[in-house]
Design an enzyme around this catalytic site. Structure first.
Site, PDB file in Angstrom:
ATOM      1  N   LYS B  93       0.805  -1.223   0.000  1.00 41.19           N
ATOM      2  CA  LYS B  93       0.000   0.000   0.000  1.00 41.19           C
ATOM      3  C   LYS B  93       0.841   1.277   0.000  1.00 41.19           C
ATOM      4  O   LYS B  93       0.430   2.300  -0.540  1.00 41.19           O
ATOM      5  CB  LYS B  93      -0.936   0.002   1.208  1.00 41.19           C
ATOM      6  CG  LYS B  93      -1.950  -1.139   1.211  1.00 41.19           C
ATOM      7  CD  LYS B  93      -3.072  -0.902   0.225  1.00 41.19           C
ATOM      8  CE  LYS B  93      -4.095  -2.035   0.260  1.00 41.19           C
ATOM      9  NZ  LYS B  93      -5.105  -1.894  -0.797  1.00 41.19           N
ATOM     10  N   GLU B 115      -9.599   6.164   3.060  1.00 47.84           N
ATOM     11  CA  GLU B 115     -10.355   5.093   3.701  1.00 47.84           C
ATOM     12  C   GLU B 115      -9.372   3.974   4.009  1.00 47.84           C
ATOM     13  O   GLU B 115      -8.296   3.919   3.431  1.00 47.84           O
ATOM     14  CB  GLU B 115     -11.437   4.577   2.752  1.00 47.84           C
ATOM     15  CG  GLU B 115     -10.980   3.524   1.729  1.00 47.84           C
ATOM     16  CD  GLU B 115      -9.938   3.993   0.721  1.00 47.84           C
ATOM     17  OE1 GLU B 115      -9.802   5.228   0.537  1.00 47.84           O
ATOM     18  OE2 GLU B 115      -9.249   3.148   0.131  1.00 47.84           O
ATOM     19  N   SER B 382       1.682  -9.699  -0.804  1.00 49.71           N
ATOM     20  CA  SER B 382       1.366  -8.269  -0.724  1.00 49.71           C
ATOM     21  C   SER B 382       1.634  -7.644   0.641  1.00 49.71           C
ATOM     22  O   SER B 382       1.856  -6.445   0.747  1.00 49.71           O
ATOM     23  CB  SER B 382      -0.095  -8.038  -1.123  1.00 49.71           C
ATOM     24  OG  SER B 382      -0.951  -8.820  -0.314  1.00 49.71           O
TER      25      SER B 382
HETATM   26  C1  LIG Z   1      -1.557  -6.941   2.619  1.00 50.21           C
HETATM   27  C2  LIG Z   1      -2.698  -6.592   1.745  1.00 50.21           C
HETATM   28  N1  LIG Z   1      -2.854  -7.263   0.589  1.00 50.21           N
HETATM   29  C3  LIG Z   1      -3.885  -7.011  -0.236  1.00 50.21           C
HETATM   30  C4  LIG Z   1      -4.847  -6.077   0.079  1.00 50.21           C
HETATM   31  C5  LIG Z   1      -5.998  -5.910  -0.859  1.00 50.21           C
HETATM   32  O1  LIG Z   1      -5.998  -4.727  -1.589  1.00 50.21           O
HETATM   33  P1  LIG Z   1      -5.670  -4.683  -3.131  1.00 50.21           P
HETATM   34  O2  LIG Z   1      -6.556  -5.658  -3.811  1.00 50.21           O
HETATM   35  O3  LIG Z   1      -5.942  -3.296  -3.514  1.00 50.21           O
HETATM   36  O4  LIG Z   1      -4.242  -5.044  -3.313  1.00 50.21           O
HETATM   37  C6  LIG Z   1      -4.723  -5.344   1.262  1.00 50.21           C
HETATM   38  C7  LIG Z   1      -5.718  -4.312   1.619  1.00 50.21           C
HETATM   39  O5  LIG Z   1      -5.776  -3.769   2.658  1.00 50.21           O
HETATM   40  C8  LIG Z   1      -3.629  -5.612   2.109  1.00 50.21           C
HETATM   41  O6  LIG Z   1      -3.474  -4.954   3.263  1.00 50.21           O
END
Ligand SMILES: Cc1ncc(COP(=O)(O)O)c(C=O)c1O
Lengths: 264, 401
Positions: B93, B115, B382
């Site tokens: 993020k 948000e 992620s």
């Molecule tokens: C670690 C992590 N992965 C994935 C996401 C999902 O978001 P996005 O689909 O935008 O990557 C989030 C959202 O808060 C997150 O904190």
């Protein structure tokens, strides 16, 4: 000229200003819709804006959000509102047009063609979609025009001259001039620059200009009617119906009678 | 920028998806944002500045790690992990928050609204605001405030004001509603840092571009390590920002299969899930035309997932388009499976993934099993799982593992 614009113009010719109350359909149960519409008609509303409850009303403040939640809890939907309106349309005078205010998604779920047909069947004369700006309005522009339903566009304080001109050129019925940066709801007063903005808007608009958002007292109605062709009152009406204060509604409507536009 | 077939053809559109379905009050801000972004993206100084913060502050580039023991345990394709969990603040993020904060400063806006779901985007945005001395207000659903208590405190430590949203299901969707309402009211001096590849144009594009660094690095790293492109790339989908950032640089490489993993919650068949591509219908929410969980009357339904970051009832417009043209494959993983994925990675590699990322891990493990040992897949890890330890503990029944 469609019925919405006709009614506003004849109201002005009588020396009054337009007064368009907003109600949340289904707040207090869908069976109260007829009574509210007929009450407002009797009290001299120029037109009535009927709000459709939605799960995610991003343009609305607390009062209308809560009214929407009450309506949703009653199981009220776009379909059931249009059905109800059709059931008493003979009692609504043709010169007092009904408008629908709905967010876009329920309309998409209904299907655009079926929706427009249902608007006709229910005797609806105008449509307002708060999350459909000029850029996306092509979606409904033609079909509404073909069916003689006014497609009322919003102009905001943030709209620059060029956008104002483009939007007023597209709007039919009237222009909905949003009087605050923000969402619907009761407010104390208005920005000083507002008078100038409204005067300017009125000078370029080929259709009547009605001010809305935050108008909640007879004094507001008088003040804003000075610069425009009239007002739309939402949260204050919704709240008054909710608490049963129909007196307040009469007083708000009274404030729009016998007013002249200020000379500039 | 590379022109790919997923690029915007009609303004702000990905096929029929996307667009700008917002109140008129926001239109001028969106037009200004688009112009400012256009200008910034042509300015080498902006790129340099972003690069500097990504490297020295965020800690990029992140490693592409060969998960050897996981690969052995599965006994199929080689599994690589793109370590976005090693970024400052623990998730991808921050890539977007830093980029948009720099953009806001360029536009002369020193107040930020955002948000957050899991709290990761909120923490990343509060961090960027602390770094640059910007005012910060974060809307977060009350359910998420409860699930991610520590992240709330973290945001407050960083100087942000956190507003708990009591309405609706008290999750991400409701937080976006209130962030949008706040933005409409303060639009003249405030920038909205949207946290996923969602919302009205130009947000899906801006967020994707700031997250593209994930895929760009991965492409270069895998070519160095394997001398070829991967056979498959896997990422979890909330709104879709880590996934689109990972996918986008591979979209033109037809041989690279792209897999997006949605949250199936209790199971798609139960109706309690967050898989908008698997179980949603086309419609408009938060400014864009996309696949959305909704009922027959067009009312938006609540999403359900153990993972707060995936608990959103729609999927960003570019993913909807990649799904429609068949370029990416969208699949889903349940809460229980995600927990299994979390344990699998933790036990084999000593990495506790975020519950969001655990969805991708679990699907990748299943996928790898069906593939040959000379094939390669990359998973976007992620985020790290520290924020989820309490949730996982509760889900596993409290005390002993
Ligand atoms: C670690 C992590 N992965 C994935 C996401 C999902 O978001 P996005 O689909 O935008 O990557 C989030 C959202 O808060 C997150 O904190």
């Amino acid at each position: 000229m469609n019925q919405v614009e006709k009614s506003i113009r004849s109201c002005i010719e009588r020396g009054d200003k337009a007064f368009v109350p907003y109600i949340m359909a289904g707040d207090g149960g869908l069976d109260t819709l007829r009574d509210k519409v007929l009450f407002l008609q009797e009290k001299g509303a120029t037109a009535i804006e009927i709000g459709i409850p939605f799960s995610d009303p991003v343009a609305d403040g607390e009062t209308i959000q809560q009214a929407g939640e009450r309506a949703l809890a009653e199981g009220v939907t776009l379909r059931s509102v249009l059905g109800k309106l059709q059931s008493f349309k003979e009692e609504v005078k043709p010169e007092m047009p009904l408008l629908i205010m709905s967010y876009l998604n329920p309309i998409l779920a209904y299907g655009v063609d079926g929706f427009v047909q249902s608007l006709r069947d229910s005797g609806i004369s105008g449509l307002i979609i708060p999350d459909l700006p000029l850029e996306e309005s092509g979606l409904l522009q033609e079909t509404l025009a073909a069916n003689h339903i006014a497609f009322i566009q919003l102009v905001s304080l943030t709209s620059d001259q060029q956008r104002m001109a483009a939007i007023t050129g597209q709007s039919s019925g009237f222009i909905y001039a949003v009087t605050v940066n923000g969402i619907t709801g009761v407010r104390q007063g208005f920005d000083k620059a507002l008078a100038l903005h409204l005067t300017r808007l009125k000078s370029i608009s080929p259709v009547p200009v009605l001010a809305g958002f935050g108008i909640s007292t007879p004094a507001h109605v008088e003040e804003l009617s000075t610069y425009t062709d009239g007002v739309i009152v939402g949260s204050a009406i919704v709240e008054a119906f909710h608490t049963g204060d129909t007196h307040k509604i009469s007083r708000l409507i009274e404030a729009s009678k016998g007013k002249e536009t200020a000379d500039h | 920028m590379v022109q790919t077939r997923s690029s915007v053809k009609q303004k702000g559109r990905y096929g029929k998806f996307g667009g700008q379905y917002v109140p008129e009050t926001l239109m001028t801000a969106l037009i200004e944002l688009e112009a400012a972004y256009e200008e910034a993206s042509q300015d080498p100084q902006f790129a340099e500045q972003l690069e500097y913060y990504l490297q020295d502050f965020v800690g990029r580039e992140t490693p592409l790690y060969f998960a050897e023991r996981l690969t052995e345990k599965i006994g199929g394709a080689k599994i690589y992990l793109k370590r976005e969990d090693l970024n400052h603040t623990g998730a991808h993020k921050i890539n977007n928050s830093i980029g948009q904060a720099l953009l806001a400063i360029r536009m002369g806006k020193r107040k930020i609204v955002a948000e957050t779901g899991a709290g990761q985007h909120g923490v990343a945005t509060a961090t960027a605001c602390a770094l640059f001395g910007l005012d910060c207000i974060i809307f977060m659903g009350k359910e998420d405030v409860r699930r991610q208590e520590l992240n709330v405190f973290r945001m407050e430590l960083l100087g942000a004001k956190v507003v708990s949203v009591e309405k609706g299901s008290g999750t991400l969707k409701d937080a976006v509603n209130d962030a949008l309402r706040y933005w409409v009211t303060h639009v003249e001096d405030t920038h909205y840092i949207l946290g996923s590849a969602l919302g009205p144009h130009p947000f899906p594009r801006i967020v994707r571009d700031f997250q593209r660094v994930i895929g760009v690095e991965t492409r270069r790293q895998i070519l160095e390590k394997e001398g070829r492109l991967p056979d498959g790339v896997v990422a979890c989908i909330g709104g879709g920002s880590n996934a689109i950032g990972m996918f986008h640089p591979f979209v033109e490489d037809e041989k690279v299969a792209l897999y997006g993993v949605e949250a199936a919650g209790n199971g798609i068949e139960t109706g309690l899930h967050a898989a908008a591509i698997a179980g949603g219908k086309e419609g408009v929410l938060h400014g864009a035309y996309m696949y959305i969980l909704q009922d027959d009357d067009g009312f938006i339904q609540e999403a359900h997932s153990i993972s707060a970051g995936l608990d959103y009832p729609a999927v960003g417009p570019e993913h909807c388009y990649l799904h429609e043209i068949g370029r990416a494959i969208y699949t889903s993983v349940t809460d229980a499976e995600a927990l299994a994925g979390l344990r699998l990675l933790t036990e084999t590699e000593g990495i506790i993934p975020a519950l969001e990322s655990a969805h991708a891990i679990q699907y990748a493990a299943e996928l790898a099993k069906q593939m040959r040992a000379d094939e390669v897949i990359v998973v976007c890890l992620s985020g790290r799982g520290d924020k989820d330890v309490q949730t996982v503990r509760d889900a596993l029944g409290g005390g002993a593992v």
